[in-house]
Design a protein around this motif. Structure first.
Motif, short mmCIF file in Angstrom:
data_model
loop_
_atom_site.label_atom_id
_atom_site.label_comp_id
_atom_site.label_asym_id
_atom_site.label_seq_id
_atom_site.Cartn_x
_atom_site.Cartn_y
_atom_site.Cartn_z
N TYR A 15 0.85 -1.19 0.00
CA TYR A 15 0.00 0.00 0.00
C TYR A 15 0.89 1.25 0.00
CZ TYR A 15 -3.08 3.55 2.07
OH TYR A 15 -3.79 4.70 2.35
N GLY A 85 -5.53 1.34 14.70
CA GLY A 85 -6.07 1.95 13.48
C GLY A 85 -7.06 0.99 12.86
N SER A 86 -7.97 1.50 12.01
CA SER A 86 -8.91 0.57 11.39
C SER A 86 -8.20 -0.30 10.35
CB SER A 86 -10.14 1.28 10.82
OG SER A 86 -9.78 2.29 9.93
N ASP A 87 -7.04 0.13 9.89
CA ASP A 87 -6.25 -0.74 9.01
C ASP A 87 -5.96 -2.08 9.69
OD1 ASP A 87 -6.05 0.98 6.85
OD2 ASP A 87 -4.16 1.86 7.49
N LEU A 90 -9.16 -4.10 9.79
CA LEU A 90 -9.46 -4.67 8.46
C LEU A 90 -8.52 -5.84 8.16
CD1 LEU A 90 -9.89 -1.27 6.58
CD2 LEU A 90 -11.69 -3.00 6.85
N TYR A 111 -10.87 1.98 -1.34
CA TYR A 111 -9.67 2.10 -0.51
C TYR A 111 -8.62 1.11 -1.04
CZ TYR A 111 -6.94 2.41 3.83
OH TYR A 111 -5.96 2.60 4.76
N TYR A 114 -7.49 -2.60 0.36
CA TYR A 114 -8.20 -3.90 0.31
C TYR A 114 -7.48 -4.91 -0.58
CZ TYR A 114 -12.09 -0.94 2.07
OH TYR A 114 -12.85 -0.04 2.77
N ALA A 151 -16.33 0.40 1.37
CA ALA A 151 -16.16 1.62 2.16
C ALA A 151 -17.40 2.47 1.93
CB ALA A 151 -14.92 2.38 1.71
N ALA A 155 -14.18 5.73 -0.68
CA ALA A 155 -13.01 6.59 -0.89
C ALA A 155 -12.28 6.07 -2.12
CB ALA A 155 -12.09 6.51 0.32
N ASP A 181 -16.91 -0.49 5.80
CA ASP A 181 -15.84 0.35 6.34
C ASP A 181 -16.37 1.79 6.42
OD1 ASP A 181 -13.61 1.90 6.77
OD2 ASP A 181 -12.40 0.98 5.19
N ALA A 183 -15.14 4.56 7.73
CA ALA A 183 -14.10 5.51 8.18
C ALA A 183 -14.61 6.95 8.13
CB ALA A 183 -12.86 5.36 7.31
N TYR A 184 -15.47 7.25 7.14
CA TYR A 184 -15.91 8.64 6.94
C TYR A 184 -17.38 8.87 7.30
CZ TYR A 184 -11.50 8.65 4.53
OH TYR A 184 -10.17 8.53 4.26
N THR A 207 -13.26 4.39 12.78
CA THR A 207 -11.91 4.82 13.18
C THR A 207 -11.95 6.08 14.03
OG1 THR A 207 -9.75 5.49 12.34
CG2 THR A 207 -11.63 6.12 11.00
N SER A 209 -9.51 8.16 13.50
CA SER A 209 -8.54 8.96 12.73
C SER A 209 -9.14 10.16 12.01
CB SER A 209 -7.86 8.09 11.68
OG SER A 209 -7.16 7.04 12.28
N LYS A 210 -10.44 10.17 11.79
CA LYS A 210 -11.02 11.23 10.94
C LYS A 210 -11.84 12.20 11.79
CE LYS A 210 -9.31 8.63 7.70
NZ LYS A 210 -8.04 8.96 7.07
N ARG A 218 -3.72 6.05 16.33
CA ARG A 218 -3.88 4.73 15.73
C ARG A 218 -4.87 3.86 16.50
NH1 ARG A 218 -4.12 5.40 12.04
NH2 ARG A 218 -3.68 3.38 11.15
N1 PMP Z 1 -10.67 2.88 5.52
C1 PMP Z 1 -10.67 3.91 4.65
C2 PMP Z 1 -11.72 3.95 3.60
C3 PMP Z 1 -9.67 4.90 4.73
O1 PMP Z 1 -9.65 5.89 3.84
C4 PMP Z 1 -8.71 4.82 5.75
C5 PMP Z 1 -7.65 5.90 5.89
N2 PMP Z 1 -6.56 5.77 5.08
C6 PMP Z 1 -8.74 3.73 6.62
C7 PMP Z 1 -9.74 2.78 6.49
C8 PMP Z 1 -7.70 3.50 7.67
O2 PMP Z 1 -7.71 4.46 8.66
P1 PMP Z 1 -7.00 4.23 10.05
O3 PMP Z 1 -6.10 3.04 9.95
O4 PMP Z 1 -6.26 5.50 10.32
O5 PMP Z 1 -8.12 4.01 11.04
#
Ligand code: PMP
Length: 351
Positions: A15, A85-87, A90, A111, A114, A151, A155, A181, A183-184, A207, A209-210, A218
């Motif tokens: 990635y 982190g959600s990464d 996932l 994203y 994946y 997602a 995204a 997912d 995230a947003y 997450t 993170s946003k 994280r």
């Molecule tokens: N899912 C999506 C759709 C994202 O854009 C992102 C951010 N890059 C993530 C997951 C992961 O975010 P994070 O690991 O910061 O929670």
């Protein structure tokens, strides 16, 4: 490549994260972070006492964090799984449920992590093309008979499916896991958390993170059935039991008690997003109707790659994906009022 790398990973294409540059001060609109600091209570909670406790391991059961998430979302703590982190979440989910030789379907424009996870874990991936206008065609996923990750909002397109549309996908694939997912999602009104009580094949991933201004902390999490969370924990305790550090657990738990602050930040970002869309449209850009904290925009005459490079030279970072179908687009994170003024000043000069 060293001669020691296992053959299974020789062709792995990792990635590519957005640029995190320190060579100068940038207006940073390239990785969808919040322009606002974490809530004041979150900043206070990482005190000296907490630092002094770092000689001890973090809580592998994540009791405080899963407890505050469960309370906020009205689910049992046994339905909450947290990751670095959600990464991380996932990754655990794709490893656990799609595993070696398993299946996964996702949109072709989504994203970009994946496909990397699918490759890393030996999953048979099916990428389903978005429609010409970048929307996800729900009918493509009905009864598909594969695990699915979507997602929502997507995204980098920013487009969202309604809860009803997601339900159609989840309900028609009862023998497969559907990972949504989100995230947003706090920048839209389309969270699927309410579907969890009716579908045991649904996993919702979110997450800090946003919308919660904690990308550097994280922390991400999944909400799903107790059985799914049990499976995820089985993998986690076979791989990295202390996957979240003590400071992150403390700060993220506090963040869940600061909803009013984050609601206000989200409202400001959404207002700024709508203003940004209008200003870009006035400059001739074509945009999707993004429901996220970024916009996705293309100029009919100016190449996106040129705009990305020219903006970078002038100290503004946005994201350009050199990928089929989206190479003419820029993904621009919504920053503060001041950051957006700086962005528009440079953009107008370039145009
Ligand atoms: N899912 C999506 C759709 C994202 O854009 C992102 C951010 N890059 C993530 C997951 C992961 O975010 P994070 O690991 O910061 O929670």
């Amino acid at each position: 490549m060293s001669r020691f790398l296992a053959p299974a990973y020789h062709n792995l294409v990792p990635y590519t994260p957005g640029e995190q540059l320190n060579d100068r001060k940038y207006i940073k609109l390239n990785t969808n972070e919040s322009p606002f600091p974490p809530a004041p209570g979150v900043c206070r909670v990482i005190d000296e006492g907490r630092m002094r406790s770092l000689n001890l391991y973090s809580d592998p059961a994540l009791t405080a964090l899963t407890g505050s998430l469960a309370e906020s979302f009205g689910v049992s703590p046994k339905q909450v799984f947290c990751g670095n982190g959600s990464d991380d979440v996932l990754a655990f989910a794709i490893m656990a449920f799609c595993g070696k030789g398993g299946t996964l379907a996702c949109p072709d424009i989504s994203y970009s992590f994946y496909p990397v996870y699918a490759d890393l874990f030996g999953v048979k991936l099916t990428q389903i093309p978005l429609a010409e206008d970048f929307t996800i065609r729900v009918s493509d996923y009905v009864g598909i008979g594969k695990n699915i990750v979507i997602a929502n909002p997507n995204a980098p397109t920013g487009l969202s499916l309604s809860v009803k549309e997601v339900e159609t996908i989840v309900a028609s694939n009862p023998e497969h896991l559907v990972i949504i997912d989100e995230a947003y999602v706090d920048f839209s009104n389309d969270t699927c958390v309410s579907l969890l009580s009716r579908y045991d094949n649904l996993m919702v991933v979110q997450t800090f993170s946003k919308s919660r201004s904690l990308a550097g902390l994280r922390v991400g999490f999944a909400l799903a059935s107790e059985a799914i969370v049990e499976d995820l924990n089985k993998i986690k305790f076979s791989f990295n039991p202390y996957n979240i550090n003590t400071l992150s657990i403390t700060a993220a738990s506090q963040a869940m008690r600061e909803q009013a602050y984050y609601d206000e930040c989200v409202a400001q970002i959404v207002a700024q997003r709508e203003k940004t869309k209008k200003r870009l449209a006035d400059l001739g850009f074509v945009l999707t109707d993004s429901k996220t904290n970024f916009v996705f925009a293309s100029h009919p005459e100016k190449k996106a790659e040129m705009l990305y490079k020219a903006l970078k030279e002038r100290g503004v970072l946005v994201r350009h994906f050199n990928a089929p179908r989206i190479k003419d687009y820029l993904r621009i994170t919504i920053g503060s009022e001041e950051q957006m003024e700086g962005f528009f000043a440079e953009l107008t000069r370039i145009l």
